[in-house]
Write a protein that holds these residues in place. Structure first.
Motif, short mmCIF file in Angstrom:
data_model
loop_
_atom_site.label_atom_id
_atom_site.label_comp_id
_atom_site.label_asym_id
_atom_site.label_seq_id
_atom_site.Cartn_x
_atom_site.Cartn_y
_atom_site.Cartn_z
N ARG A 2 0.91 -1.39 0.05
CA ARG A 2 -0.21 0.05 -0.02
C ARG A 2 0.94 1.48 -0.05
O ARG A 2 0.40 2.42 0.09
N SER A 3 2.28 1.06 0.02
CA SER A 3 2.85 2.20 0.12
C SER A 3 3.02 3.16 -1.26
O SER A 3 2.93 2.61 -2.37
N LYS A 4 3.40 4.37 -1.07
CA LYS A 4 3.44 5.33 -2.24
C LYS A 4 4.55 4.62 -3.19
O LYS A 4 4.41 4.84 -4.32
N ALA A 5 5.90 4.34 -2.56
CA ALA A 5 6.84 3.82 -3.23
C ALA A 5 6.55 2.69 -3.95
O ALA A 5 7.00 2.50 -5.21
N SER A 6 5.76 1.66 -3.48
CA SER A 6 5.41 0.45 -4.58
C SER A 6 4.66 1.04 -5.43
O SER A 6 4.86 0.28 -6.54
N LYS A 7 3.73 1.69 -5.39
CA LYS A 7 2.88 2.03 -6.33
C LYS A 7 3.89 3.00 -7.72
O LYS A 7 3.04 2.75 -8.76
N GLU A 8 4.79 3.52 -7.26
CA GLU A 8 5.66 3.96 -8.13
C GLU A 8 6.52 3.27 -9.02
O GLU A 8 7.21 3.72 -10.09
N ILE A 9 6.81 1.80 -8.61
CA ILE A 9 7.63 1.08 -9.30
C ILE A 9 7.50 0.98 -10.78
O ILE A 9 8.61 0.84 -11.38
N PRO A 10 6.24 0.84 -11.37
CA PRO A 10 6.17 0.59 -12.79
C PRO A 10 6.72 1.99 -13.51
O PRO A 10 7.54 1.88 -14.47
N ALA A 11 6.42 2.94 -13.16
CA ALA A 11 6.77 4.36 -13.69
C ALA A 11 8.20 4.40 -13.59
O ALA A 11 8.92 5.06 -14.22
N TRP A 12 8.81 4.04 -12.48
CA TRP A 12 10.32 4.34 -12.24
C TRP A 12 11.04 3.32 -13.07
O TRP A 12 12.01 3.67 -13.60
N TRP A 13 10.48 2.17 -13.35
CA TRP A 13 11.17 1.10 -14.11
C TRP A 13 11.03 1.80 -15.62
O TRP A 13 11.93 1.48 -16.53
N LEU A 14 9.64 2.15 -15.96
CA LEU A 14 9.49 2.35 -17.63
C LEU A 14 9.90 3.80 -17.88
O LEU A 14 10.14 4.13 -19.15
N GLY A 15 10.03 4.59 -17.07
CA GLY A 15 10.07 5.99 -17.10
C GLY A 15 8.65 6.86 -17.50
O GLY A 15 8.85 8.06 -17.74
N GLN A 16 7.68 6.17 -17.49
CA GLN A 16 6.41 6.42 -17.29
C GLN A 16 5.20 5.34 -16.78
O GLN A 16 5.85 4.22 -16.64
#
Length: 214
Positions: A134-148
């Motif tokens: 449920r963390s914000k960091a977890s929900k960011e992983i796809p965008a961090w990996w793909l750049g979007q």
């Protein structure tokens, strides 16, 4: 003869087949996998087996070895080498999605890059897995990996995951810190629900194909 495009195709084939292995491993080791992700050795060796089989089918004489772990490289790193090119497979578990864990993965790639002999075209293949929390960091992983954000955010939402933008991304970090200027980054979801065969979006498999010789 070989080309970077051909090697990319070999890896795409291998990862597609590797996802079947992930499903089997997860089924055999549930709920351990659900709680912690797959063991890095399982991830790395399973993908290497698929790459080796793909290369052998294409009549490449390939040799497999494991780099000795040291204080700088904590993740298992496997090397597949032919007379024409080398592939280093870095296996990593994103148990947490926080910035320290992300930086640790970038650091591992950098350390592997520094360890390898670049006397021939050399590629790093990264495979990592993550269970969304449920963390914000977890929900960011796809965008961090793909750049979007991925295009199918509604599919994630259907599984209760509201994806978020990331202020940084792994490709930019590798470029800024290691002058690695090219790479292909992909997301995969190998698990299916037994009841209806629908994709389990809460389990994320990440892969990257990074040429080092450019």
């Amino acid at each position: 003869m070989f080309s970077e495009q051909l090697i990319s195709e070999y890896l795409s084939t291998s990862i597609e087949q590797f996802q079947q292995d992930c499903s089997t491993l997860c089924a055999q080791h549930y709920p351990t996998v659900h709680n912690r992700g797959m063991r890095e050795n399982h991830l790395g060796k399973a993908l290497c087996r698929r790459i080796m089989a793909t290369l052998q089918q294409a009549e490449h004489d390939a040799h497999f070895s494991q780099l000795k772990n040291d204080d700088q490289i904590s993740q298992p790193v496997f090397v597949i080498e032919t007379s024409d090119f080398a592939i280093a497979v870095v296996a990593h578990r994103l148990l947490s999605a926080n910035k320290a864990c992300r930086a640790g993965l970038v650091s591992s790639i950098a350390n592997v890059k520094g360890t390898l002999s670049l006397s021939k075209p050399t590629y790093i293949v990264v495979v990592a897995d993550h269970w969304f929390d449920r963390s914000k960091a977890s929900k960011e992983i796809p965008a961090w990996w793909l750049g979007q954000l991925p295009t199918n955010t509604s599919d994630y939402a259907g599984d209760g995951i509201k994806l978020m933008e990331s202020a940084d991304n792994i490709a930019t970090q590798l470029d800024n810190e290691q002058q690695v200027t090219s790479g292909q980054y992909h997301l995969h979801h190998p698990l299916k629900r037994e009841s209806n065969n629908k994709t389990v979006h809460k389990y994320l498999l990440l892969s990257a194909f990074i040429p080092l010789h450019k």
